[in-house]
Design a protein around this motif. Structure first.
Motif, PDB file in Angstrom:
ATOM      1  N   MET A 171      35.481  48.012  46.940  1.00 37.56           N
ATOM      2  CA  MET A 171      36.772  47.780  46.530  1.00 37.56           C
ATOM      3  C   MET A 171      36.906  47.159  45.202  1.00 37.56           C
ATOM      4  SD  MET A 171      39.189  44.678  48.511  1.00 37.56           S
ATOM      5  CE  MET A 171      40.842  44.267  47.781  1.00 37.56           C
ATOM      6  N   GLU A 172      38.034  47.595  44.421  1.00 38.21           N
ATOM      7  CA  GLU A 172      38.107  46.860  43.035  1.00 38.21           C
ATOM      8  C   GLU A 172      38.936  45.590  43.170  1.00 38.21           C
ATOM      9  OE1 GLU A 172      40.740  47.564  39.191  1.00 38.21           O
ATOM     10  OE2 GLU A 172      40.756  49.326  40.580  1.00 38.21           O
ATOM     11  N   LEU A 173      38.070  44.517  42.654  1.00 38.22           N
ATOM     12  CA  LEU A 173      38.709  43.090  43.092  1.00 38.22           C
ATOM     13  C   LEU A 173      39.826  42.881  41.897  1.00 38.22           C
ATOM     14  CD1 LEU A 173      35.877  41.100  44.426  1.00 38.22           C
ATOM     15  CD2 LEU A 173      37.564  42.220  45.627  1.00 38.22           C
ATOM     16  N   ILE A 174      41.077  42.534  42.061  1.00 41.67           N
ATOM     17  CA  ILE A 174      42.049  42.086  41.042  1.00 41.67           C
ATOM     18  C   ILE A 174      41.951  40.513  41.031  1.00 41.67           C
ATOM     19  CG2 ILE A 174      44.287  42.141  40.333  1.00 41.67           C
ATOM     20  CD1 ILE A 174      43.041  44.916  40.354  1.00 41.67           C
ATOM     21  N   TYR A 175      41.395  40.163  42.018  1.00 36.27           N
ATOM     22  CA  TYR A 175      41.159  38.671  42.239  1.00 36.27           C
ATOM     23  C   TYR A 175      40.139  38.636  43.333  1.00 36.27           C
ATOM     24  CZ  TYR A 175      45.095  37.069  39.281  1.00 36.27           C
ATOM     25  OH  TYR A 175      45.872  36.934  38.326  1.00 36.27           O
ATOM     26  N   HIS A 176      39.343  37.563  43.191  1.00 36.13           N
ATOM     27  CA  HIS A 176      38.108  37.222  44.136  1.00 36.13           C
ATOM     28  C   HIS A 176      38.733  36.207  45.039  1.00 36.13           C
ATOM     29  CE1 HIS A 176      34.719  35.882  45.914  1.00 36.13           C
ATOM     30  NE2 HIS A 176      33.977  37.106  45.556  1.00 36.13           N
TER      31      HIS A 176
END
Length: 393
Positions: free
Chosen positions: A48-53
């Motif tokens: 998954m590409e994290l936009i926010y953690h």
């Protein structure tokens, strides 16, 4: 052309765990899917590409949420822009109701047909692991019915509850069943060697939560009670530390030093411990599935508790007790979650071998209630079938 982009939002450690297993199953169905959004290390590890953690999203209670409102609104704006830019058709929201119901409403507002005859921007919103609206906030049922195309529930009684309210709900099983079944447990001997535990002493386990506010509220009282029990019953105290919490916080919160903090080994500790002091939430279900006798504790700000108490309509607070529809293990909530009460309840159980074994036996019923459905696999199939509808629709 059908979009391969899927937005997934999970806001806390349990959501990261369940989100990771869901992503793994989605990728098995279609390795070309591009999944992005809010998650943690486990979801990131599955591609998954994290936009926010999730570390940035750990708000607890009404006061904390209000304080962080500008940041929350920014996160929502950023996600909505990504949805528009990537032409997303499927959005999967995992638990985390305050944030997820709010962004779901904003995402639905993207849908009306635009000017000049351009095609309608259509989104499928799917809720996986829904808020516990049967316990509190029943007004949210109407929101869920209006906003979500499909609701994937993880407790059998939820399907009946939602269907009676005309919500398109389906019971997929509980993800913890598969996660625990698939877990490669290590022996007590190996656990002792790996973390320098005393093999001659039983483990008294503290699970104080995965958010700093929870730890600060719950741990100081829990460790006082645990220290007294450990001295009297010759046990050793171990604190199960969530991956997003710094170990140092525990030593900063107390002058007591006779405990060990172990990170990212929660299932092994639950399996090998004799007793647990467990923060209410997913941890109580994990402990229950591994048949660990425990006392459930929970503490939050006075305002959050007052608001919550006015809304809660169920007799039990801890998930293990809710599923079994009886108070199998004691619950100490808010002012009752103090060192003296924790000590009394824990000592009472630990001093009575028959009671201890009876609790284990009753907790073993949780697996029977939840059944053996493969939740991540079932959820992934349903989500992917909705993507297929977009191809043909």
């Amino acid at each position: 052309m059908n979009s391969k982009n899927v937005l997934i939002v999970a806001g806390e450690a349990s959501g990261d765990l369940h989100g990771a297993s869901l992503i793994r199953e989605l990728k098995k169905l279609d390795s070309s899917l591009k999944i992005f959004g809010i998650g943690g290390n486990k979801m990131q590890a599955e591609g998954m590409e994290l936009i926010y953690h999730i570390d940035k999203m750990a708000f607890l209670g009404f006061v904390e949420v209000i304080k962080h409102l500008p940041f929350i609104k920014k996160v929502q704006r950023d996600l909505i822009e990504e949805v528009k830019k990537r032409k997303v058709k499927e959005v999967v929201l995992i638990d985390y109701p305050g944030f997820n119901l709010s962004i779901a409403k904003k995402l639905k507002q993207l849908e009306p047909a635009s000017a000049a005859g351009r095609p309608k921007f259509k989104l499928d919103l799917i809720y996986y692991i829904t808020p516990q609206v049967w316990a509190w906030g029943k007004g949210r049922v109407n929101k869920i019915r209006e906003l979500f195309k499909k609701v994937l529930v993880v407790f059998p009684f939820e399907e009946k509850f939602f269907k009676e309210k005309n919500v398109n709900a389906e019971y997929v099983g509980h993800p913890l069943i598969q996660e625990i079944n698939a877990y490669d447990f290590i022996s007590r001997n190996l656990l002792d060697k790996k973390f320098d535990l005393n093999p001659a002493k039983e483990i008294l386990l503290i699970l104080p939560g995965s958010r700093k506010q929870e730890v600060k509220s719950i741990f100081p009282e829990a460790i006082k009670a645990a220290s007294k029990i450990a001295d009297e019953l010759d046990m050793q105290i171990v604190v199960a530390c969530s991956s997003n919490i710094d170990k140092k916080i525990f030593y900063e919160l107390t002058n007591i030093k006779n405990f060990k903090v172990i990170k990212d080994q929660t299932y092994d500790l639950l399996k090998q411990a004799k007793f647990g002091i467990v923060k209410s939430g997913t941890s109580t279900l994990e402990a229950g599935l591994l048949e660990l006798p425990m006392v459930i504790v929970y503490k939050t700000s006075s305002l959050t508790y007052a608001i919550g108490k006015s809304l809660v309509k169920i007799k039990n607070f801890g998930m293990a007790n809710i599923i079994l529809d009886e108070q199998v293990v004691p619950e100490l909530i808010q002012n009752k979650a103090n060192a003296d009460n924790i000590y009394d309840e824990a000592k009472n159980i630990l001093s009575d071998e028959d009671l201890l074994n009876n609790i284990k036996l009753r907790l073993s019923r949780i697996k029977k209630v939840l059944g053996d459905k493969d939740a991540p696999k079932n959820a992934a199939k349903i989500i992917y079938s909705l993507m297929d509808e977009h191809k043909t629709g």
